[in-house]
Scaffold this motif. Structure first.
Motif, PDB file in Angstrom:
ATOM      1  N   ARG A  42       0.842  -1.202   0.000  1.00  0.00           N
ATOM      2  CA  ARG A  42       0.000   0.000   0.000  1.00  0.00           C
ATOM      3  C   ARG A  42       0.871   1.243   0.000  1.00  0.00           C
ATOM      4  O   ARG A  42       1.915   1.274   0.655  1.00  0.00           O
ATOM      5  CB  ARG A  42      -0.900   0.002   1.235  1.00  0.00           C
ATOM      6  CG  ARG A  42      -1.920  -1.135   1.201  1.00  0.00           C
ATOM      7  CD  ARG A  42      -2.842  -1.067   2.350  1.00  0.00           C
ATOM      8  NE  ARG A  42      -3.190   0.327   2.648  1.00  0.00           N
ATOM      9  CZ  ARG A  42      -4.335   0.725   3.151  1.00  0.00           C
ATOM     10  NH1 ARG A  42      -5.242  -0.144   3.450  1.00  0.00           N
ATOM     11  NH2 ARG A  42      -4.555   1.995   3.404  1.00  0.00           N
ATOM     12  N   LEU A  43       0.433   2.254  -0.721  1.00  0.00           N
ATOM     13  CA  LEU A  43       1.207   3.492  -0.841  1.00  0.00           C
ATOM     14  C   LEU A  43       1.356   4.223   0.483  1.00  0.00           C
ATOM     15  O   LEU A  43       2.337   4.940   0.695  1.00  0.00           O
ATOM     16  CB  LEU A  43       0.566   4.422  -1.878  1.00  0.00           C
ATOM     17  CG  LEU A  43       0.601   3.924  -3.318  1.00  0.00           C
ATOM     18  CD1 LEU A  43      -0.174   4.880  -4.219  1.00  0.00           C
ATOM     19  CD2 LEU A  43       2.023   3.747  -3.806  1.00  0.00           C
ATOM     20  N   ASP A  44       0.421   4.037   1.397  1.00  0.00           N
ATOM     21  CA  ASP A  44       0.487   4.764   2.670  1.00  0.00           C
ATOM     22  C   ASP A  44       1.290   4.029   3.749  1.00  0.00           C
ATOM     23  O   ASP A  44       1.418   4.513   4.864  1.00  0.00           O
ATOM     24  CB  ASP A  44      -0.907   5.106   3.184  1.00  0.00           C
ATOM     25  CG  ASP A  44      -1.765   3.891   3.492  1.00  0.00           C
ATOM     26  OD1 ASP A  44      -1.418   2.760   3.070  1.00  0.00           O
ATOM     27  OD2 ASP A  44      -2.809   4.064   4.146  1.00  0.00           O
ATOM     28  N   TRP A  45       1.844   2.875   3.410  1.00  0.00           N
ATOM     29  CA  TRP A  45       2.660   2.155   4.382  1.00  0.00           C
ATOM     30  C   TRP A  45       3.915   2.937   4.729  1.00  0.00           C
ATOM     31  O   TRP A  45       4.581   3.484   3.858  1.00  0.00           O
ATOM     32  CB  TRP A  45       3.051   0.786   3.856  1.00  0.00           C
ATOM     33  CG  TRP A  45       1.979  -0.254   4.020  1.00  0.00           C
ATOM     34  CD1 TRP A  45       0.737  -0.098   4.577  1.00  0.00           C
ATOM     35  CD2 TRP A  45       2.067  -1.612   3.612  1.00  0.00           C
ATOM     36  NE1 TRP A  45       0.057  -1.290   4.543  1.00  0.00           N
ATOM     37  CE2 TRP A  45       0.838  -2.230   3.958  1.00  0.00           C
ATOM     38  CE3 TRP A  45       3.049  -2.361   2.994  1.00  0.00           C
ATOM     39  CZ2 TRP A  45       0.589  -3.571   3.704  1.00  0.00           C
ATOM     40  CZ3 TRP A  45       2.795  -3.703   2.736  1.00  0.00           C
ATOM     41  CH2 TRP A  45       1.583  -4.290   3.089  1.00  0.00           C
ATOM     42  N   VAL A  46       4.224   2.968   6.014  1.00  0.00           N
ATOM     43  CA  VAL A  46       5.365   3.717   6.536  1.00  0.00           C
ATOM     44  C   VAL A  46       6.530   2.752   6.779  1.00  0.00           C
ATOM     45  O   VAL A  46       6.348   1.701   7.400  1.00  0.00           O
ATOM     46  CB  VAL A  46       4.983   4.438   7.855  1.00  0.00           C
ATOM     47  CG1 VAL A  46       6.174   5.154   8.454  1.00  0.00           C
ATOM     48  CG2 VAL A  46       3.826   5.399   7.619  1.00  0.00           C
ATOM     49  N   PHE A  47       7.701   3.140   6.277  1.00  0.00           N
ATOM     50  CA  PHE A  47       8.905   2.355   6.530  1.00  0.00           C
ATOM     51  C   PHE A  47       9.209   2.392   8.026  1.00  0.00           C
ATOM     52  O   PHE A  47       9.199   3.442   8.645  1.00  0.00           O
ATOM     53  CB  PHE A  47      10.102   2.902   5.748  1.00  0.00           C
ATOM     54  CG  PHE A  47       9.927   2.821   4.254  1.00  0.00           C
ATOM     55  CD1 PHE A  47       9.865   1.597   3.611  1.00  0.00           C
ATOM     56  CD2 PHE A  47       9.819   3.967   3.494  1.00  0.00           C
ATOM     57  CE1 PHE A  47       9.702   1.514   2.242  1.00  0.00           C
ATOM     58  CE2 PHE A  47       9.661   3.903   2.119  1.00  0.00           C
ATOM     59  CZ  PHE A  47       9.600   2.669   1.486  1.00  0.00           C
ATOM     60  N   GLY A  48       9.454   1.223   8.610  1.00  0.00           N
ATOM     61  CA  GLY A  48       9.766   1.134  10.026  1.00  0.00           C
ATOM     62  C   GLY A  48       8.553   0.894  10.894  1.00  0.00           C
ATOM     63  O   GLY A  48       8.679   0.472  12.033  1.00  0.00           O
ATOM     64  N   SER A  49       7.376   1.164  10.359  1.00  0.00           N
ATOM     65  CA  SER A  49       6.141   0.946  11.110  1.00  0.00           C
ATOM     66  C   SER A  49       5.335  -0.168  10.445  1.00  0.00           C
ATOM     67  O   SER A  49       5.128  -1.222  11.027  1.00  0.00           O
ATOM     68  CB  SER A  49       5.339   2.248  11.155  1.00  0.00           C
ATOM     69  OG  SER A  49       4.112   2.060  11.790  1.00  0.00           O
ATOM     70  N   ASP A  50       4.882   0.090   9.216  1.00  0.00           N
ATOM     71  CA  ASP A  50       4.131  -0.922   8.468  1.00  0.00           C
ATOM     72  C   ASP A  50       5.072  -1.925   7.795  1.00  0.00           C
ATOM     73  O   ASP A  50       4.729  -3.086   7.637  1.00  0.00           O
ATOM     74  CB  ASP A  50       3.240  -0.255   7.416  1.00  0.00           C
ATOM     75  CG  ASP A  50       2.235   0.686   8.037  1.00  0.00           C
ATOM     76  OD1 ASP A  50       1.458   0.229   8.896  1.00  0.00           O
ATOM     77  OD2 ASP A  50       2.232   1.878   7.686  1.00  0.00           O
ATOM     78  N   LEU A  51       6.213  -1.450   7.390  1.00  0.00           N
ATOM     79  CA  LEU A  51       7.242  -2.300   6.784  1.00  0.00           C
ATOM     80  C   LEU A  51       8.440  -2.324   7.716  1.00  0.00           C
ATOM     81  O   LEU A  51       9.036  -1.293   8.003  1.00  0.00           O
ATOM     82  CB  LEU A  51       7.662  -1.751   5.411  1.00  0.00           C
ATOM     83  CG  LEU A  51       6.618  -1.858   4.312  1.00  0.00           C
ATOM     84  CD1 LEU A  51       7.047  -1.065   3.089  1.00  0.00           C
ATOM     85  CD2 LEU A  51       6.385  -3.317   3.940  1.00  0.00           C
ATOM     86  N   LYS A  52       8.775  -3.508   8.186  1.00  0.00           N
ATOM     87  CA  LYS A  52       9.873  -3.660   9.142  1.00  0.00           C
ATOM     88  C   LYS A  52      11.002  -4.465   8.512  1.00  0.00           C
ATOM     89  O   LYS A  52      10.766  -5.305   7.650  1.00  0.00           O
ATOM     90  CB  LYS A  52       9.377  -4.352  10.401  1.00  0.00           C
ATOM     91  CG  LYS A  52       8.285  -3.563  11.116  1.00  0.00           C
ATOM     92  CD  LYS A  52       7.866  -4.266  12.388  1.00  0.00           C
ATOM     93  CE  LYS A  52       6.684  -3.613  13.052  1.00  0.00           C
ATOM     94  NZ  LYS A  52       6.853  -2.279  13.494  1.00  0.00           N
ATOM     95  N   SER A  53      12.207  -4.214   8.980  1.00  0.00           N
ATOM     96  CA  SER A  53      13.335  -5.000   8.491  1.00  0.00           C
ATOM     97  C   SER A  53      13.314  -6.373   9.152  1.00  0.00           C
ATOM     98  O   SER A  53      12.788  -6.548  10.251  1.00  0.00           O
ATOM     99  CB  SER A  53      14.658  -4.293   8.769  1.00  0.00           C
ATOM    100  OG  SER A  53      14.930  -4.253  10.142  1.00  0.00           O
ATOM    101  N   SER A  54      13.899  -7.329   8.473  1.00  0.00           N
ATOM    102  CA  SER A  54      13.907  -8.693   8.997  1.00  0.00           C
ATOM    103  C   SER A  54      15.047  -8.930   9.972  1.00  0.00           C
ATOM    104  O   SER A  54      15.034  -9.900  10.710  1.00  0.00           O
ATOM    105  CB  SER A  54      13.996  -9.700   7.850  1.00  0.00           C
ATOM    106  OG  SER A  54      15.175  -9.469   7.104  1.00  0.00           O
ATOM    107  N   PHE A  55      16.039  -8.024   9.973  1.00  0.00           N
ATOM    108  CA  PHE A  55      17.176  -8.170  10.873  1.00  0.00           C
ATOM    109  C   PHE A  55      17.899  -6.843  11.006  1.00  0.00           C
ATOM    110  O   PHE A  55      17.681  -5.916  10.235  1.00  0.00           O
ATOM    111  CB  PHE A  55      18.151  -9.246  10.360  1.00  0.00           C
ATOM    112  CG  PHE A  55      18.814  -8.878   9.055  1.00  0.00           C
ATOM    113  CD1 PHE A  55      20.053  -8.256   9.023  1.00  0.00           C
ATOM    114  CD2 PHE A  55      18.194  -9.162   7.843  1.00  0.00           C
ATOM    115  CE1 PHE A  55      20.657  -7.916   7.825  1.00  0.00           C
ATOM    116  CE2 PHE A  55      18.793  -8.823   6.640  1.00  0.00           C
ATOM    117  CZ  PHE A  55      20.031  -8.200   6.627  1.00  0.00           C
ATOM    118  N   ARG A  56      18.765  -6.785  12.004  1.00  0.00           N
ATOM    119  CA  ARG A  56      19.601  -5.610  12.208  1.00  0.00           C
ATOM    120  C   ARG A  56      21.029  -6.103  12.408  1.00  0.00           C
ATOM    121  O   ARG A  56      21.280  -7.008  13.203  1.00  0.00           O
ATOM    122  CB  ARG A  56      19.151  -4.830  13.426  1.00  0.00           C
ATOM    123  CG  ARG A  56      19.943  -3.570  13.626  1.00  0.00           C
ATOM    124  CD  ARG A  56      19.432  -2.792  14.810  1.00  0.00           C
ATOM    125  NE  ARG A  56      20.313  -1.651  15.001  1.00  0.00           N
ATOM    126  CZ  ARG A  56      19.918  -0.487  15.409  1.00  0.00           C
ATOM    127  NH1 ARG A  56      18.671  -0.293  15.720  1.00  0.00           N
ATOM    128  NH2 ARG A  56      20.772   0.496  15.551  1.00  0.00           N
TER     129      ARG A  56
END
Length: 110
Positions: free
Chosen positions: A25-39
């Motif tokens: 979705r265009l309104d998805w926020v990086f870090g909130s709606d889309l998370k990284s799988s690792f750090r």
């Protein structure tokens, strides 16, 4: 042309985050709606790849705006808009970035 770049941008985000493009979705926020799988300090994660994409296509003016904090790309829609705008100046570079490998290992789980 811009519709194709927007779709390529959505495909790129889907590939980076290993999500079907139809679900993005265009309104998805990086870090909130889309998370990284690792750090990791040693390996590139999804956010690093998105950041690399942005900086790889940015021209001098965009880099200045990013550096000064006047341009913030925090959503999928802003990423797509940025790619469309930069493709008007250098379509070949934008297409190359959007169609390149993510560099992340394949993960199952669809």
């Amino acid at each position: 042309m811009s519709v194709n770049i927007e779709f390529l941008s959505l495909q790129r985000i889907a590939a980076i985050f290993n999500i079907p493009v139809e679900q993005i979705r265009l309104d998805w926020v990086f870090g909130s709606d889309l998370k990284s799988s690792f750090r990791s300090d040693f390996a590139r994660n999804e956010f690093d790849i998105v950041n690399d994409d942005i900086h790889d296509v940015a021209d001098k003016d965009a880099l200045r705006l990013l550096g000064e904090g006047h341009l913030v790309i925090s959503t999928v829609g802003k990423y797509c808009e940025f790619m469309v705008n930069l493709s008007r100046k250098n379509q070949d570079v934008v297409r190359r970035v959007l169609t390149s490998s993510t560099g992340l290992p394949e993960r199952s789980g669809f």
